[in-house]
Each structure stands twice: as structure tokens, then as C-alpha cells.
Design an enzyme around this catalytic site. Structure first.
Site, PDB file in Angstrom:
ATOM      1  N   THR A   1      -0.931  -6.924   6.809  1.00  0.00           N
ATOM      2  CA  THR A   1      -1.975  -7.308   6.860  1.00  0.00           C
ATOM      3  C   THR A   1      -2.770  -8.723   6.867  1.00  0.00           C
ATOM      4  O   THR A   1      -1.942  -9.391   6.105  1.00  0.00           O
ATOM      5  CB  THR A   1      -2.846  -6.251   5.771  1.00  0.00           C
ATOM      6  OG1 THR A   1      -2.110  -5.006   5.852  1.00  0.00           O
ATOM      7  CG2 THR A   1      -4.127  -6.268   5.766  1.00  0.00           C
TER       8      THR A   1
ATOM      9  N   GLY B   1       0.133   0.722   2.227  1.00  0.00           N
ATOM     10  CA  GLY B   1      -1.296   1.041   2.283  1.00  0.00           C
ATOM     11  C   GLY B   1      -1.568   2.102   1.504  1.00  0.00           C
ATOM     12  O   GLY B   1      -2.442   2.725   0.747  1.00  0.00           O
TER      13      GLY B   1
HETATM   14  N1  GLY Z   1      -1.816  -2.339   4.121  1.00  0.00           N
HETATM   15  C1  GLY Z   1      -2.004  -2.063   5.368  1.00  0.00           C
HETATM   16  C2  GLY Z   1      -1.721  -0.732   5.731  1.00  0.00           C
HETATM   17  O1  GLY Z   1      -0.847  -0.078   5.129  1.00  0.00           O
HETATM   18  O2  GLY Z   1      -2.194  -0.102   6.833  1.00  0.00           O
END
Ligand code: GLY
Length: 320
Positions: free
Chosen positions: A185, A239
Site C-alpha cells: 500500500t 488489511g
Molecule cells: N493493506 C492493504 C490491503 O490489505 O489491501
């Protein structure tokens, strides 16, 4: 007057110095430095934190080194689905998009949602239609594709695993699927000369993810949060764990209700709470006094920050 500052990240993960060529390392350092400098320039001219973080994340999306915009990872089905968010700490206005496939810069779509829609989050085709109505650039669905990401998907498919955006080593089967490429990210946080805070986050998600999967990046309070009362935060990492932890908001809440300092709150969330739930990754945060924290519980995190008038400071590995 607050000392204006911007901080950025390009993902966290098992970024080992030994697996990074000097040339590639230089590419990352140069890209991070240039993007911090762009943010500093906006802030130095009296620009808003919101403009500085939007532009920094747009530049990170344009850079194929990072997993956002151009260079985004592939889904299981061989497509790209992009998520982004932005939050203005002055007003607590926020905008986010999820699962967009044809918007060149998802962070600009998130910003348009913040400014020109009554909603906070738009998804999929509705988000795209809105972005194009707003005059944002439309690209072909393969615009985001790169050879490196395609190979990464093939490795993940043959191993029958989903690779977290930033860290193959976080998978359960031992060796990273993709030890030479750690992607993640992107995000930016800033406080401007007027004391206003803002945060923005953008991602392609995780390699080999199910179509329709959405992570923390576009979720306000999970991967992105800003409030002039205390802090601006952008997260990177597992995430699902950052969502379950409401990680970005948790940092703000620990400061607001618990009286923790920026560093204490960041460490509590990133080094303790995320870990307990089996998550890995990091966050970047700036508080209203202009203090900066860049915590991560993984081996490395692409990161940088710069106060107005200073040289940018960038890092990749833990020992920097
Ligand atoms: N941290 C980004 C995702 O898991 O999509």
C-alpha cells in the site's frame, strides 16, 4: 506556528537488505525522496495538508515500484481492483473508492468523493462513473499491469496462496512466495502551516486476492484517519487485521481518550495490538504538533518524511 511536515510510505514487509540490489535500492530512495520533496514544496507555499497528501499519493500511484495505481498487483482472475481514501482533519470530511479498475488515479477519485459527493465511499462501476463525470482520467484495464506483478501472480497461483500486498513471508507455509519483491500500500500524512492535518492511502490490495475483496486502505478509521484534534494516520499491512483493529482510528483514540503520546499510541497499535491478531505492517502518523512516527513490525517499510525547509529523510530497513 506548527512546523509543517509530510510523511509517506510505500508499503511494509519482509524487505531484506540482502535481497535488494544496490540499483533497486537507489530507485526506491530516489522515488521516496522526490515524492517527499513534492509534498514539502506544496506545504512551503502555504498549501493545505489535504493537497500535499493527495499529490504525494498520486505520485506514488504513478510510480510502478509501488502497489498502487500503475504497478498494482493482480487479482486471482488476472485483473486489477484498486482502493483509495483521503481524510481532511480540519472538517472530518472523507472520501473513498474501492474496487475501481479504470480510474488512473484512485486517490483523485477519493478526493472527488470527499469534495463533490454527499457520500463517503463509492465502489466499483458506480465509483468509476462518478470519477469520469468529475473529469478524471480513464485508462484501459491493463494500464496498471507490469511484468513483475504478472510473474508475482503466477508464483502465487502455482503455490495456491494469496500474497499479502507487502509481505509473502506473512503466509503460513513458511518461505515467502516472492522473496525478491515486497510490495505494499502507499500513503501520506501531513500537517500544514495552518495546523491542519490530512491523510491519504491507496492500494492494489494483495496478489491473487478474490475479486471483490476490499482491505483496510479505503476504510476510514482502518487504513486512513485524520483529525485536527490529534493525529493523521495512514496504514500498510495485513488489511483484514487492520480493519478488525480499526488501526488508524485506534491510534487517534488512544491519544484522545487515553492521553498517550503519538509514539506510545502508534507502538501500542502497530507493535502490540496488530501483532496479537497475527497482522504485520506499519503506519505513518503526524500529530498536531508536527511530531512524526513511522512504526512497523515487519522487517522493513518504504518510508520518508520532510519538514518544510529540511532535506527529506527516507528509509527502507529496520536498522535505519
Ligand atoms: N493493506 C492493504 C490491503 O490489505 O489491501
Amino acid at each position: 506556528m506548527v512546523r509543517a511536515v509530510i510523511a509517506i510510505h510505500g508499503g511494509a514487509g519482509a524487505i531484506a537488505r540482502a535481497s535488494m540490489s544496490a540499483e533497486k535500492e537507489q530507485h526506491y530512495i530516489q522515488a521516496l525522496s522526490a515524492i517527499v520533496t513534492s509534498g514539502q514544496t506544496i506545504l512551503a507555499a502555504g498549501g493545505s495538508a489535504l493537497d500535499a497528501v493527495t499529490e504525494a499519493v498520486r505520485l506514488l500511484e504513478e510510480c510502478p515500484l509501488f502497489n498502487a495505481g500503475k504497478g498494482a498487483v493482480f487479482t486471482h482472475q488476472g485483473t486489477h481492483e484498486l482502493d483509495a481514501s483521503v481524510m481532511d482533519g480540519r472538517t472530518l470530511d472523507a472520501g473513498a473508492v474501492a474496487g475501481v479498475r479504470r480510474v488512473r488515479n484512485p486517490v483523485l477519485a477519493a478526493r472527488a468523493v470527499l469534495e463533490n459527493s454527499p457520500h463517503v465511499m463509492l465502489i466499483g462501476e458506480g465509483a468509476e462513473a462518478f470519477a469520469f463525470e468529475q473529469g478524471l482520467e480513464q485508462v484501459a484495464t491493463d494500464f496498471f499491469s507490469t511484468q513483475a506483478r504478472w510473474q508475482q501472480l503466477q508464483r502465487a497461483l502455482s503455490a495456491e496462496q494469496m500474497v499479502l500486498d507487502h509481505d509473502g513471508a506473512a503466509q503460513t507455509s513458511g518461505d515467502p512466495i516472492d522473496p525478491e519483491n515486497k510490495f505494499g500500500t502507499v500513503g501520506a500524512v501531513a500537517v500544514d502551516l495552518h495546523g491542519n492535518l490530512a491523510a491519504a492511502t491507496s492500494t492494489g490490495g494483495m496478489t491473487n486476492k478474490q475479486t471483490g475483496r476490499v482491505g483496510d486502505s479505503p476504510i476510514i478509521g482502518a487504513g486512513c484517519y485524520a483529525n485536527n484534534a490529534n493525529v493523521a494516520v495512514s496504514c500498510t499491512g495485513t488489511g483484514e487485521v487492520f480493519m478488525r483493529s480499526l488501526a488508524a482510528y485506534d491510534i487517534a483514540a488512544l491519544m484522545e481518550y487515553g492521553g498517550l503520546s503519538l509514539k506510545e499510541a502508534c507502538d501500542r497499535v502497530v507493535m502490540e495490538k496488530i501483532r496479537v491478531l497475527g497482522g504485520s505492517g506499519g503506519a505513518i502518523a503526524v500529530d498536531r504538533e508536527g511530531n512524526v512516527a513511522l512504526p512497523f513490525n515487519s522487517e522493513g517499510m518504504y518510508r520518508g518524511y520532510g519538514y518544510v525547509g529540511d532535506e527529506p529523510s527516507v528509509g527502507i530497513y529496520r536498522e535505519e
